[in-house]
Design an enzyme around this catalytic site. Structure first.
Site, short mmCIF file in Angstrom:
data_model
loop_
_atom_site.label_atom_id
_atom_site.label_comp_id
_atom_site.label_asym_id
_atom_site.label_seq_id
_atom_site.Cartn_x
_atom_site.Cartn_y
_atom_site.Cartn_z
CG ASP A 120 47.75 57.04 60.16
OD1 ASP A 120 46.68 56.43 60.03
OD2 ASP A 120 48.22 57.78 59.27
CD GLU A 170 45.61 55.82 63.85
OE1 GLU A 170 45.01 55.66 62.77
OE2 GLU A 170 45.89 56.96 64.30
#
Length: 229
Positions: free
Chosen positions: A49, A121
Site C-alpha cells: 500500500d 498490494e
C-alpha cells in the site's frame, strides 16, 4: 523454488520475473489458508500500500507541476483506492492464482473485490522486496498507465462529490439504504437507495460490492441534481 506453470504465466502477465518466487507465493496466500509455516500476505499488503502510494504521488507530482494539493489529492485517491487495485488485479488474472482456504474459495473469494485489492498490494510489495523500488515503480506505472493518462481533472468518487454538494446546499450527508439483495452469497446483487434531506433520491441495482452500487446510486443522483439528466 521453481514456480508452477500457473505462477509462471502470472509473472508473464504481471511483467516481472521473480528471483525469489517464494515472495510472490506469499503475496498470493490469503489468511484463510495461511499458517505458522505458510505465512499469508497481510504484512506484504501493508508494505505494498505504501509502495503504491509513493509511486502514484510522485507520478502525479511530475505529471502536473501546476496542480495544487487540493487537485492532486482526489486524483491520488482515485488511483490507489481498493476498487482501482481490484480492477488492475482482474486485468492480470490475479484471482486465478490466489491461494485460498476451502470456505473462502467456495464463497467466491477469487472474485471478491477486497481480496483482490489486498493481494494486488501484496504483490507490489513482493516485487519491491525482490527487485527494489525501481522494479516496483516500473511495474506499477505499466499496470496503471491507462488510468494515469485518462484521469479526470476532478476524479472524486461520486459519494464524496454528492456529500460535498449536499453540504454546500445546507443539507446533512446523504443516507444510503440497502432496500434489497438477491443472488448467491458469492455473487450478491444489491439494490441501494440514496436519499437527501430535501427528498431527492436515486436507486441503483447491480452485482459487485455494496460500496460500488452506492457509488452508482450517488452518481445517478448527482447527475440529476447537476442537470446531467
Amino acid at each position: 523454488m521453481k514456480p508452477g506453470a500457473d505462477i509462471q504465466a502470472f509473472m508473464t502477465r504481471l511483467g516481472y520475473e521473480f528471483t525469489r518466487p517464494e515472495l510472490l507465493i506469499r503475496a498470493l496466500t490469503h489468511g484463510s489458508i495461511g499458517s505458522a509455516t505458510r505465512p499469508d500476505n497481510q504484512r506484504l499488503e501493508f508494505l505494498g500500500d505504501r509502495v503504491l502510494g509513493l509511486v502514484m504521488a510522485e507520478a502525479l507530482f511530475k505529471a502536473d507541476r501546476a496542480a495544487q494539493e487540493g487537485q492532486l489529492a482526489p486524483r491520488y485517491n482515485a488511483l490507489v483506492r481498493g476498487e482501482t487495485c481490484a480492477a488492475v488485479a482482474r486485468e492480470i488474472g490475479l484471482g486465478e492464482v490466489l491461494k485460498l482456504g476451502r470456505s473462502e474459495m467456495m464463497s467466491g473469494g477469487r472474485r471478491k473485490e477486497a481480496l483482490l485489492a489486498d493481494a494486488m498490494e501484496a504483490v507490489l510489495a513482493a516485487i519491491y522486496l525482490d527487485g527494489g523500488f525501481e522494479a516496483a515503480e516500473r511495474v506499477i506505472l505499466t499496470l496503471w498507465a491507462d488510468r494515469l493518462t485518462s484521469l479526470d481533472e476532478d476524479p472524486r468518487d461520486a459519494k464524496t462529490a454528492l456529500q460535498e454538494w449536499a453540504q454546500a446546499h445546507g443539507m446533512s450527508p446523504p443516507s444510503y439504504e440497502q432496500t434489497g439483495r438477491s443472488g448467491p452469497d458469492h455473487a450478491p446483487v444489491f439494490h441501494i437507495t440514496v436519499l437527501l434531506d430535501d427528498g431527492s433520491t436515486a436507486d441503483a441495482t447491480g452485482a459487485g460490492t455494496k460500496r460500488s452500487i452506492e457509488q452508482e446510486a450517488a452518481q445517478k443522483l448527482l447527475s440529476r441534481l447537476e442537470g446531467g439528466e
